[in-house]
Every structure is written in structure tokens, then in C-alpha cells.
Write a protein that holds these residues in place. Structure first.
Motif, short mmCIF file in Angstrom:
data_model
loop_
_atom_site.label_atom_id
_atom_site.label_comp_id
_atom_site.label_asym_id
_atom_site.label_seq_id
_atom_site.Cartn_x
_atom_site.Cartn_y
_atom_site.Cartn_z
N ASP A 65 14.30 5.46 4.22
CA ASP A 65 15.14 4.35 4.65
C ASP A 65 14.40 3.02 4.44
OD1 ASP A 65 16.67 2.51 5.91
OD2 ASP A 65 16.69 3.50 7.88
N ARG A 66 14.75 2.35 3.33
CA ARG A 66 14.04 1.11 2.99
C ARG A 66 14.29 0.02 4.02
NH1 ARG A 66 14.31 0.90 -3.65
NH2 ARG A 66 13.59 3.05 -3.89
N GLY A 67 15.39 0.16 4.75
CA GLY A 67 15.71 -0.82 5.79
C GLY A 67 14.67 -0.83 6.91
N PRO A 71 12.76 -3.66 -6.76
CA PRO A 71 14.11 -3.72 -7.32
C PRO A 71 14.95 -2.53 -6.89
CG PRO A 71 12.41 -3.93 -9.03
CD PRO A 71 11.71 -3.59 -7.76
N GLU A 72 16.24 -2.78 -6.69
CA GLU A 72 17.20 -1.71 -6.31
C GLU A 72 17.20 -0.57 -7.31
OE1 GLU A 72 19.84 -1.39 -3.90
OE2 GLU A 72 18.62 -2.82 -2.75
N THR A 73 16.90 -0.91 -8.58
CA THR A 73 16.97 0.10 -9.64
C THR A 73 15.86 1.15 -9.52
OG1 THR A 73 15.72 -1.45 -10.96
CG2 THR A 73 18.08 -1.33 -11.41
N ILE A 74 14.82 0.83 -8.76
CA ILE A 74 13.72 1.80 -8.58
C ILE A 74 14.12 2.76 -7.48
CG2 ILE A 74 11.29 2.09 -7.97
CD1 ILE A 74 11.72 0.62 -10.62
N LYS A 75 14.33 4.02 -7.88
CA LYS A 75 14.77 5.01 -6.89
C LYS A 75 13.57 5.73 -6.29
CE LYS A 75 18.70 6.31 -9.67
NZ LYS A 75 19.19 7.43 -10.41
N GLY A 76 13.76 6.32 -5.10
CA GLY A 76 12.73 7.19 -4.56
C GLY A 76 12.32 6.86 -3.14
N GLY A 77 11.50 7.74 -2.56
CA GLY A 77 10.99 7.56 -1.20
C GLY A 77 9.62 6.90 -1.25
N LYS A 79 0.84 -1.21 0.00
CA LYS A 79 0.00 0.00 0.00
C LYS A 79 0.87 1.25 0.00
CE LYS A 79 -4.42 -1.43 1.73
NZ LYS A 79 -5.52 -1.02 2.58
N SER A 80 1.69 1.33 -1.02
CA SER A 80 2.68 2.41 -1.07
C SER A 80 2.99 2.75 -2.53
CB SER A 80 3.95 1.92 -0.37
OG SER A 80 4.99 2.85 -0.52
N ILE A 81 3.49 3.96 -2.72
CA ILE A 81 4.01 4.36 -4.02
C ILE A 81 5.44 4.84 -3.82
CG2 ILE A 81 3.75 6.04 -5.91
CD1 ILE A 81 0.75 5.99 -5.27
N VAL A 82 6.35 4.36 -4.67
CA VAL A 82 7.72 4.87 -4.61
C VAL A 82 7.75 6.12 -5.49
CG1 VAL A 82 10.15 4.30 -4.89
CG2 VAL A 82 8.50 2.48 -4.45
N VAL A 83 8.19 7.23 -4.91
CA VAL A 83 8.09 8.53 -5.58
C VAL A 83 9.49 9.05 -5.88
CG1 VAL A 83 7.23 10.90 -5.39
CG2 VAL A 83 5.97 9.03 -4.30
N TYR A 84 9.70 9.40 -7.16
CA TYR A 84 11.01 9.91 -7.58
C TYR A 84 10.81 11.09 -8.53
CZ TYR A 84 15.81 9.74 -9.34
OH TYR A 84 17.10 10.06 -9.68
#
Ligand code: FMN
Length: 376
Positions: free
Chosen positions: A268-270, A279-285, A124-129
Motif C-alpha cells: 500500500d503505497r498510500g 512513477p505510477e508505471t513502476i509496479k510492485g511492492g 532506502k527501498s527497492i520496488v520488487v515486481y
């Protein structure tokens, strides 16, 4: 009646519309939504139909006077969905009590290379870059001025201001001048009811330079010097430990800062419990549920320590009336959301407001303001 229409809309959105939208690339869906919304809102009839179907009004319980502004309900759109302030009329009709447009910057900015968005449906999230893409303060001011003045009656406009995402603002002096330039233009045009300084965009050139106490102090000194008419908020990162976060609040408390917007995306994805592959290649918060606990903890501690000193806008992972209610009980006076609306549909705003009234009644409160901070 509104409950019936709302639950039918909810089912239609999650069973029919969302599966189609979620099959398409999120960047394309966002662009299309902006286009369709800006066309539809031209018609008074359509705005009336949207309002009739989805907006929920109960000003006796939900309205508040905050910093001299009237909010008909506490639910606002968070920054980033309407970066160029293209949708205020339809967002008001949908039932939001206020909106935060932007983030805008002094210079127009194309943002980071696309894609800007990546969905994590189970998380339930969107990675935003996006990297602060926007048309720049001058163009946005003229758009805001083009709306009928009644648009912003009972619908306060919160303007999110960031620094232009460019190598030209990488050093601190230039970065501060960039913020100040936007503020002076906003001041001259006399637009907006709240100004939010976004010091926490995780995806911009030069990082987050104003999240150390000394640099924040220097920024706020210059902002004080501008003497904005509107209350000034700062929007803070989600990932800071309380001790570091508190140092920023201590600095803000010595300046003309009326409120804190807690919080921005989780970087902080950790710290995030991912339910989808990322995937690591997807950047963003990360938006949505990964920000829920982080923002709630910071809201609670901020309210506990600073109480009436700051008005808190609580943001992060609100998908239901219960979620919004918890943020209020932890100390938020107002609540903002984006990801909840993308996942659940635009009728969510009215459903949250209606649900809040039921929850307040259940707990014996006459109005929303009585519930603020009751769980701290
Ligand atoms: C598509 C998208 C774009 C965003 N862009 C901005 C932005 O320009 N400025 C900002 O302060 N926050 C931005 N954010 C962060 C949100 O305003 C909000 O703080 C965060 O997403 C947590 O709320 P949510 O879980 O309801 O989405 C963006 C979030 C999303 C999902």
C-alpha cells in the motif's frame, strides 16, 4: 581486527562499489552478483578469505537452539535474493546464520516482464515486481543436493514455497495442489530445515488468495496432511490491519504451523513515506524502510498475544545492529534481511552480529535468547 576490516569494507562498499552498482540497472546488477557469487564460492580459498574478512563468530552469545535446529547467529538472508538456491556456500561464508532461498514453486516460472526491480535510494527501498520467477522445485532440489553436506551444518536452510505464478493455479483447489506438489517433492528429497509457505507475494497472478482465514484454513489442512518433517512457517503480508492479521494467526494456531515470518513487502503505497519520486508505471511492492514500522508493529502484537506458540522471524527494514536488536526485543527469535545488505554491503551481516553482542552486553544479557520479547 574484524572490526577494522569490516569498517574498511563498509567504506569501500558505500564510497566505491555502491556508486558504480547503483548507476547500473538493478536487474542487471542482481544477475551479475548471482553469477560472480556462484563462481567465487567454488574456491575454498575465497570462501575462507570472505569468512575471515567479514563473518563474526560469538556462539556463546549469539547461538540458539530453535525448533531443534542450531543457529550460530540470528541473522538470515530473506527470501527473494537467492531465488534458485545458487549461493548457499558463499552466503554461509559471508556470515549469515541461516538463509531462506526461493520463493520456489512447483513449476518453473519466468516471472513478470522485466524490469523486476526499481531502486528508491533516499527511501532506502527497492520496488520488487519479480512475480515469483524461479527454476521450479525439481531443478532446485537437485541443485541443493549437489552441495557438500557440510554446507548446511550450522547453517539451516529455510525453503520458501509459493504457488506457481500462472493462470493454471488461479482457482483455490489448483493453488493448494500446487503448494502440496512442491511439499511432496521436498519431503521425498529430504532437503531443507524449515519450510516457509509464502502466502503473501504481492505480484503474482490471482493475487494473495490465502490471506483470508477460510482459505488459509483450507490450505493448512492439506499441508498438515502432508506431514512435513521440518517445522512449517507462514510468511505474511505487511499491510494487514492487526484485527485481520490476528484472524490469520488464529487459524495458523490450529494447524501444524511452528512459526510466522513477519513480513513481506509493503503493497500500500498510500502508507509509505516516499523520499524519492516513484512513477505510477513502476509496479510492485516496496522492501526496506517502508516495511520497518509495519513489520515491527505486527511482530510486537503477535508476540504479545501468541508468545511461545509461534517462533517469529522478523523481517523488514533492517540496516543495522540496532534495527535487528529492536526486532528481537519486540519478539523475533530470528531476523532476516535483504535490502540492508544491498544498500550497505555484504560486510553488514558480520557488523550486525558484532553490534548485537555489544548491545546485549550493554543491557546485561548473557545471550541473545534472553532479549527476545523484552520490550513487549
Ligand atoms: C529483490 C527482492 C526479491 C524478493 N522476493 C521475494 C520472494 O520471492 N519471496 C518472499 O517471500 N519474499 C520476497 N521478497 C521480500 C523479502 O524477503 C522481505 O520480506 C522484504 O524485502 C523485507 O525485508 P528487507 O527490508 O530486509 O528487504 C523480496 C524482496 C526483495 C528486495
Amino acid at each position: 581486527m574484524i572490526a577494522l576490516i569490516s569498517s574498511a569494507s563498509s567504506a569501500a562498499y558505500t564510497k566505491a562499489v555502491k556508486p558504480i552498482l547503483f548507476k547500473q540497472k538493478p536487474d542487471a546488477v542482481h544477475e551479475r552478483l548471482l553469477y560472480v557469487g556462484s563462481q567465487l564460492q567454488r574456491s575454498q580459498v575465497i570462501r575462507g578469505l570472505v569468512r575471515g574478512a567479514w563473518a563474526y563468530e560469538n556462539s556463546a552469545v549469539l547461538s540458539q537452539e530453535v525448533l531443534g535446529l542450531r543457529f550460530r547467529n540470528p541473522i538470515g538472508l530473506s527470501a527473494g535474493f537467492d531465488k534458485n538456491f545458487e549461493l548457499p556456500p558463499i552466503l554461509k561464508s559471508v556470515g549469515f546464520g541461516f538463509m531462506e532461498g526461493g520463493s520456489l514453486t512447483s513449476q518453473p516460472c519466468k516471472g513478470n516482464p522485466k524490469p523486476w526491480f526499481y531502486r528508491l535510494p533516499k527511501t532506502k527501498s527497492i520496488v520488487v515486481y519479480a512475480g515469483l520467477a524461479n527454476q521450479g522445485v525439481a531443478k532446485i532440489i537437485s541443485r541443493v543436493k549437489s552441495y557438500h553436506p557440510s554446507t548446511f551444518i550450522n547453517f539451516p536452510l529455510n525453503i520458501s514455497v509459493a504457488k506457481t505464478n500462472s493462470p493454471a493455479t488461479a482457482n483455490e483447489t489448483d493453488a493448494i495442489a500446487d503448494y502440496v506438489d512442491s511439499l511432496l517433492q521436498i519431503q521425498k528429497a529430504a532437503v531443507g530445515d524449515i519450510i516457509t509457505l509464502n502466502i503473501s507475494c504481492p505480484n503474482a497472478y490471482g493475487g494473495e488468495p490465502f490471506t483470508t482465514p477460510a482459505s488459509l484454513d483450507r490450505l493448512l489442512q492439506k499441508v498438515d496432511g502432508v506431514g512435513m518433517q521440518q517445522p512449517v512457517f507462514i510468511k505474511v503480508p505487511a499491510d494487514l490491519a492487526w484485527a485481520d492479521f490476528d484472524k490469520l494467526l488464529a487459524v495458523a494456531a490450529t494447524h501444524q504451523v511452528a512459526g510466522i515470518t513477519i513480513s513481506n513487502l509493503a503493497k500500500d503505497r498510500g502508507q509509505v513515506k516516499l523520499m524519492d519520486p516513484l512513477p505510477e508505471t513502476i509496479k510492485g511492492g516496496l522492501s526496506g524502510k517502508p516495511t520497518w514500522e509495519l513489520s515491527n508493529n505486527l511482530i510486537r502484537q503477535t508476540y504479545k498475544k501468541y508468545h511461545q506458540r509461534f517462533v517469529i522471524i522478523g523481517v523488514g527494514g533492517v540496516f543495522s545492529a540496532e534495527d535487528a536488536y529492536l526486532k528481537i526485543k519486540l519478539g523475533a527469535t530470528l531476523v532476516e534481511l535483504i535490502t540492508g545488505m544491498i544498500f550497505e554491503g555484504p560486510q553488514l551481516v558480520g557488523q550486525i552480529n558484532q553490534g548485537l553482542v555489544a548491545l546485549l552486553k550493554r543491557d546485561g544479557y548473557q545471550s541473545i535468547s534472553e532479549a527476545i520479547g523484552t520490550e513487549v
